[in-house]
Design an enzyme around this catalytic site. Sequence first.
Site: not given
Length: 481
Positions: A175, A228-229, A233, A250, A284, A331
């Site tokens: 996904k 992701g965030s 997470g 991560e 990141c 964003q």
Amino acid sequence: MSDSVFNNYIAGEWVEGNNDSVANISPADTSDLIGHYAQADKAQTEAAITAAAIGQAEWAKSGLEQRYTVLMAIGDELIARKDELGELLAREEGKTLAEGVGETYRSGQFFHYYAAEVLRQMGETAESVRPGVEIETRREPVGVVGIITPWNFPTATGAWKIAPALAFGNAIVFKPANQVPASAWALTEIISRQGLPAGTFNLVMGPGSEVGDVMIHSRGINALTFTGSLETGRKVAAATAVNLVKCQLEMGSKNALVVLDDADLDNAVECAVGGAYGGTGQKCTASSRLIVTEGIHDRFVDAVIARMKKLVVGHPLKAGVHIGAVADARQMEQNLRYLETAKSEGGTLVYGGEVLTEETDGYYMQPALFTDTSNDMTINREEAFAPIACVIKVKDYAEALATLNDTNFGLTGGICTTSLKYATDFKRNAKTGCVMVNLPTAGTDYHVPFGGRKDSSFGPREQGTYAKEFYTIVKTTYIRA
């Protein structure tokens, strides 16, 4: 502009979505419609998981040379089409063409690396404490792997998860971020032509609230890897724990680059500017905190500003552009809120931060630099994921190291110094998963482990030979002959 609808890929077939498709519009030019992308629902996601279990049973029996050939072919095509697919990536994500091409090429390298790793799969033998008994250990596929990827590296993040999953005999339910489906679809199209058993690889595009939610709660998935965030997470970790599903996360970061008085100033400036603003700051590994000792502080700030003035912001496909578009309107709004918060808490905006108007209607922002900031400010505690860097002045190395470690994150940390003493101490005591000495914090190799500490990462490391810890299960066999 394209009115085509690009479908999901489930059980070896291209499948229309049960939900309305979504338009994929370039953040660099809002008149550039890349295409419409099908949206899977709960039932289709569950069907993909079921198909993956069937496909995995057959793929796990495949010969090593078959896996090697498949992965090499995927890598070959990615590299051969790096210009075409890099342009697609740049259009949909907003990063520059050079960055898009580079990401596509690196994605091909991931598949080549794990193609070679296929042929290095060897077990071990051990002596038993019991006479006449022999012991063997081997690694077997973990089973069905769920892969959820972010929008900032839509091809590379998928590649460094998909390649080892296939190499070690697993099936995949993939996904991608709904914001950037085109690159994931293009990668899937390449994989779909490799003759994999039906169900071995599945693409389910759709919102995390529906598709992702099914995946993280499913008992049919044996391992789930997520990038992701931090907020999401934590939800993934909680959901997978209920079913005892192997989990790899991560998440966020608040990376810092330390610049000491003895640093090579020119190199320190390049490390800071490249690390903070490359990829529009949407990495990141970006160094959003610049921790600078007082002896070099003023010269460093002046030199960084001078270097920033040479950066060209513009359409990512335009020649000579260094910084492309911000990912989307949401964003951009978040970036501007962080700018105002930093000002309200006492930071001094010494350069940039303006919303820019380009030839095309998109989301463009001048990179920003703050001084007079402290480590307790919101801008230095939270991950902005923006082209914003903040200078924190410190007295000496000891204070610099303490400031770098004073965060709940721990992905990357860098230092610019000509002192072997400080470099050695830093690489031992920086509480980060990756350490850079006289290099930007952003930029890692594909053949070595990647990951962080604290709130940045959870579970086994990604990439390199360390990937086998997540994508395989160890089996120990006792034999009496």
